[in-house]
Design a protein around this motif. Sequence first.
Motif, PDB file in Angstrom:
ATOM      1  N   ILE A  34      52.242  28.307  87.123  1.00 16.22           N
ATOM      2  CA  ILE A  34      51.223  27.936  87.600  1.00 16.22           C
ATOM      3  C   ILE A  34      51.004  26.486  87.770  1.00 16.22           C
ATOM      4  O   ILE A  34      51.685  25.848  87.048  1.00 16.22           O
ATOM      5  N   GLU A  35      50.114  26.262  88.758  1.00 12.83           N
ATOM      6  CA  GLU A  35      49.962  24.807  88.902  1.00 12.83           C
ATOM      7  C   GLU A  35      48.608  24.550  88.226  1.00 12.83           C
ATOM      8  O   GLU A  35      47.538  25.262  88.863  1.00 12.83           O
ATOM      9  N   VAL A  36      48.654  23.654  87.104  1.00  7.63           N
ATOM     10  CA  VAL A  36      47.336  23.615  86.546  1.00  7.63           C
ATOM     11  C   VAL A  36      46.393  22.732  87.102  1.00  7.63           C
ATOM     12  O   VAL A  36      46.536  21.641  87.457  1.00  7.63           O
ATOM     13  N   ARG A  37      44.816  23.209  87.339  1.00 10.07           N
ATOM     14  CA  ARG A  37      44.186  22.066  88.089  1.00 10.07           C
ATOM     15  C   ARG A  37      43.118  21.653  87.072  1.00 10.07           C
ATOM     16  O   ARG A  37      42.498  20.610  87.634  1.00 10.07           O
ATOM     17  N   VAL A  68      46.743  27.638  90.030  1.00 13.96           N
ATOM     18  CA  VAL A  68      46.798  28.248  91.161  1.00 13.96           C
ATOM     19  C   VAL A  68      48.155  28.921  90.896  1.00 13.96           C
ATOM     20  O   VAL A  68      49.222  28.132  90.333  1.00 13.96           O
ATOM     21  N   VAL A  69      48.574  30.058  90.877  1.00  9.96           N
ATOM     22  CA  VAL A  69      49.703  30.685  90.975  1.00  9.96           C
ATOM     23  C   VAL A  69      50.673  30.111  92.210  1.00  9.96           C
ATOM     24  O   VAL A  69      50.406  30.209  92.986  1.00  9.96           O
ATOM     25  N   THR A  70      51.959  29.725  91.765  1.00 10.93           N
ATOM     26  CA  THR A  70      52.864  28.975  92.557  1.00 10.93           C
ATOM     27  C   THR A  70      53.932  29.928  92.750  1.00 10.93           C
ATOM     28  O   THR A  70      54.508  29.827  93.748  1.00 10.93           O
ATOM     29  N   ALA A  71      54.561  30.751  91.784  1.00  8.88           N
ATOM     30  CA  ALA A  71      55.682  31.588  91.916  1.00  8.88           C
ATOM     31  C   ALA A  71      55.457  32.637  90.833  1.00  8.88           C
ATOM     32  O   ALA A  71      54.546  32.518  89.874  1.00  8.88           O
ATOM     33  N   THR A  72      56.019  33.979  91.063  1.00 11.08           N
ATOM     34  CA  THR A  72      55.951  35.024  90.170  1.00 11.08           C
ATOM     35  C   THR A  72      57.436  35.578  89.871  1.00 11.08           C
ATOM     36  O   THR A  72      58.131  35.400  90.682  1.00 11.08           O
ATOM     37  N   GLY A  73      57.681  35.974  88.633  1.00 12.17           N
ATOM     38  CA  GLY A  73      58.835  36.451  88.265  1.00 12.17           C
ATOM     39  C   GLY A  73      59.022  38.166  88.881  1.00 12.17           C
ATOM     40  O   GLY A  73      57.886  38.534  89.513  1.00 12.17           O
ATOM     41  N   PRO A  74      60.033  38.799  88.613  1.00 10.98           N
ATOM     42  CA  PRO A  74      60.202  40.112  89.212  1.00 10.98           C
ATOM     43  C   PRO A  74      59.233  41.086  88.673  1.00 10.98           C
ATOM     44  O   PRO A  74      58.784  40.850  87.330  1.00 10.98           O
ATOM     45  N   ASP A  75      58.797  42.007  89.149  1.00 13.70           N
ATOM     46  CA  ASP A  75      57.875  43.131  88.796  1.00 13.70           C
ATOM     47  C   ASP A  75      56.486  42.564  88.542  1.00 13.70           C
ATOM     48  O   ASP A  75      55.789  43.452  87.823  1.00 13.70           O
ATOM     49  N   ILE A  76      55.978  41.504  88.952  1.00 13.98           N
ATOM     50  CA  ILE A  76      54.527  41.152  88.888  1.00 13.98           C
ATOM     51  C   ILE A  76      53.490  41.772  89.793  1.00 13.98           C
ATOM     52  O   ILE A  76      53.818  41.715  90.951  1.00 13.98           O
ATOM     53  N   VAL A 146      54.637  27.894  82.562  1.00 15.48           N
ATOM     54  CA  VAL A 146      55.001  29.239  82.992  1.00 15.48           C
ATOM     55  C   VAL A 146      54.257  30.297  81.994  1.00 15.48           C
ATOM     56  O   VAL A 146      54.389  29.798  80.589  1.00 15.48           O
ATOM     57  N   VAL A 147      53.505  31.220  82.075  1.00 14.99           N
ATOM     58  CA  VAL A 147      52.861  32.042  81.216  1.00 14.99           C
ATOM     59  C   VAL A 147      53.418  33.455  81.405  1.00 14.99           C
ATOM     60  O   VAL A 147      53.651  34.013  82.480  1.00 14.99           O
ATOM     61  N   PRO A 148      53.067  34.546  80.513  1.00 13.89           N
ATOM     62  CA  PRO A 148      53.181  35.793  80.602  1.00 13.89           C
ATOM     63  C   PRO A 148      52.168  36.503  81.455  1.00 13.89           C
ATOM     64  O   PRO A 148      51.273  35.813  81.802  1.00 13.89           O
ATOM     65  N   GLU A 149      52.487  37.615  82.364  1.00  7.84           N
ATOM     66  CA  GLU A 149      51.565  37.952  83.332  1.00  7.84           C
ATOM     67  C   GLU A 149      50.065  38.273  82.693  1.00  7.84           C
ATOM     68  O   GLU A 149      49.044  37.999  83.381  1.00  7.84           O
ATOM     69  N   SER A 150      50.211  38.804  81.333  1.00 10.49           N
ATOM     70  CA  SER A 150      48.968  39.182  80.781  1.00 10.49           C
ATOM     71  C   SER A 150      47.906  38.050  80.610  1.00 10.49           C
ATOM     72  O   SER A 150      46.748  38.192  80.187  1.00 10.49           O
ATOM     73  N   ALA A 151      48.616  36.608  80.617  1.00  6.25           N
ATOM     74  CA  ALA A 151      47.714  35.304  80.314  1.00  6.25           C
ATOM     75  C   ALA A 151      46.916  34.922  81.659  1.00  6.25           C
ATOM     76  O   ALA A 151      46.238  34.160  81.508  1.00  6.25           O
ATOM     77  N   ALA A 152      47.672  35.351  82.850  1.00  7.54           N
ATOM     78  CA  ALA A 152      46.904  34.787  84.072  1.00  7.54           C
ATOM     79  C   ALA A 152      45.985  35.764  84.647  1.00  7.54           C
ATOM     80  O   ALA A 152      46.324  36.862  85.365  1.00  7.54           O
ATOM     81  N   VAL A 153      44.781  35.621  84.411  1.00  4.02           N
ATOM     82  CA  VAL A 153      43.569  36.380  85.103  1.00  4.02           C
ATOM     83  C   VAL A 153      43.216  35.988  86.331  1.00  4.02           C
ATOM     84  O   VAL A 153      42.530  34.922  86.472  1.00  4.02           O
TER      85      VAL A 153
END
Length: 365
Positions: A34-37, A68-76, A146-153
């Motif tokens: 994430i890029e924090v705004r 804003v999401v800048t990248a994701t790991g596998p299986d997101i 970088v955060v877990p998927e469940s933290a990015a809403v």
Amino acid sequence: MSSQLTPAIVFDPVTGLDMRDVAVRPAGPGEVAIEVRAAGVCHSDLHIVSGDWPADRPLVLGHEAAGVVTATGPDITSVQPGDHVVLSWFAPCRRCNRCAAGQAWLCTGTKALANTLPNGSTPFTGADGAEVWPYLGLGAFTGRLVVPESAAVRVPDELPFDIGALLGCSVTTGVGAVMNTADVRPGQSAVVIGTGGVGLSVVMGLRLLGADPIVAVDLSAERLALARRFGATHTLDGAEDVAVWCQEHLGGADYAFEAIGSPKVIETLPRMLAPGGAAVLVGMTPTGSTGSFDLFDLADQGKRILGCNYGSSVGEVDIPKLARLYLSGLLPLDELVGRTRPLAEAAQAFADLRSNTGARTVLRP
């Protein structure tokens, strides 16, 4: 992809609060970069700085943010690069019994309270290569994380980042305390002790659900004026005997919300209540705090004391709902954003919070 340097506000239990560059590794499996705004400054951060909640390691502070999401790991699957997101600090595991029962705020598998990512790691390292840990699993007082998927809403792109940041904690906690924890009904009476960001959010939630009267209590005339604009029908100086006022003017309140985290104030809540009323503990106290109540009165009058963590909210459900309510004009959150400061002024932002005046301070990396 290699690690990226980013400025961060770090609290070190040995050296205190400072701003330093940290390296952020790329997102791994189950993680989102994430890029924090925008990031709100919350009492939960101040509890660490003040020593109310002891820290045993260097922490990147901040847990109330949007970006804003800048990248994701596998299986997101829930977000992709370019999405606007609010960060939900109590990232649930999605697998424990509480999560399965729809009570993500009581998740027993989250690592957020251990200040780590779900696998026990941290995405941050200092200039010397030593690990620096994400406060409440986020560490949002920084430019990148970088955060877990469940933290990015995911939220609508038209939601302002400053407003989104407050949905990450204070608004979700305050409005959720009314809607979820207390389940307030139209026409029920309520008193709100403390009108900072969380308390004002409680007031907004009460107005949204049609509570009446709504009594706001604070020592700050400025904050009480804000509470009036957010829907309070009455305001009281906190120096008054609120319990006596509630009994004389209301016959006792149906609900009393404490949004400060003061054990002494919490002890007074049952005396504010009508028979069958409920005290809702929204503010977080220092660890180890205790209180005493008239136990006969609680039993005899059927009064209840309700604990409230994160507004009894499920981030993936409640944050988008609150975003829609704001965008439709039903939650006047713009006035909740007080001063905005650059990240480098985090120490001054904590001073704003200690002064107990004004609305929420928001940091912009």
